[in-house]
Design a protein around this motif. Sequence first.
Motif, PDB file in Angstrom:
ATOM      1  N   CYS A  64      43.709  21.071   6.962  1.00  0.00           N
ATOM      2  CA  CYS A  64      42.859  20.203   6.137  1.00  0.00           C
ATOM      3  C   CYS A  64      42.054  21.027   5.146  1.00  0.00           C
ATOM      4  O   CYS A  64      41.474  22.054   5.513  1.00  0.00           O
ATOM      5  N   ILE A  65      42.044  20.596   3.881  1.00  0.00           N
ATOM      6  CA  ILE A  65      41.252  21.298   2.866  1.00  0.00           C
ATOM      7  C   ILE A  65      40.021  20.475   2.478  1.00  0.00           C
ATOM      8  O   ILE A  65      39.264  20.867   1.613  1.00  0.00           O
ATOM      9  N   GLY A  66      39.857  19.302   3.114  1.00  0.00           N
ATOM     10  CA  GLY A  66      38.658  18.505   2.881  1.00  0.00           C
ATOM     11  C   GLY A  66      38.677  17.730   1.575  1.00  0.00           C
ATOM     12  O   GLY A  66      37.630  17.444   1.004  1.00  0.00           O
ATOM     13  N   CYS A  98      42.878  16.707   9.632  1.00  0.00           N
ATOM     14  CA  CYS A  98      41.789  16.050   8.912  1.00  0.00           C
ATOM     15  C   CYS A  98      40.864  15.364   9.919  1.00  0.00           C
ATOM     16  O   CYS A  98      39.655  15.307   9.743  1.00  0.00           O
TER      17      CYS A  98
END
Length: 157
Positions: free
Chosen positions: A115-117, A126
């Motif tokens: 997850c990279i937000g 996420c």
Amino acid sequence: MGDMHLGLSIGEVTARSGVARTALRFYEDKGLIHSERTAGNQRRYPRVVLRRLAFIQAAQRAGVELSEIREALDTLPDRRVPSKADWARLGTVWQAKLDARIEALTRLRNQLTSCIGCGCLSLKSCGIYNTGDEMAAYGPGAPRLRIKAQGGKDPVG
Ligand code: FES
């Protein structure tokens, strides 16, 4: 190929470097390469232009901006063939830039599976790192990528 004193014609440079005439003129307009004019107003390039072009092309493939390439090439002497030491000096200037770029690309590669937000909530991770899109509180985009790229600490530890 070409008269060593008069230099290479635009056709010879294109043939040897693989760079199109239009690109050569563009690079010249941008001050990345230089030519002289013959009495007949023909462009003639010094042979060392082949090394500059190879450098420009390799840097562009690595995603480096033309302005940065120009900055680097401007460290080379204009009125004489750059020596090994000149190129080494350029290399040192570039080492830090390229290292930072390599680090950013490595970070991106390593982040791709997590997850990279960004708010998409599309990965299993996420649910761990961005429950209910709490990352939105860190501002637009992908905070986990952005903050780390700025040298900050990963917002989710
Ligand atoms: S990757 Fe987009 S919110 Fe997790």
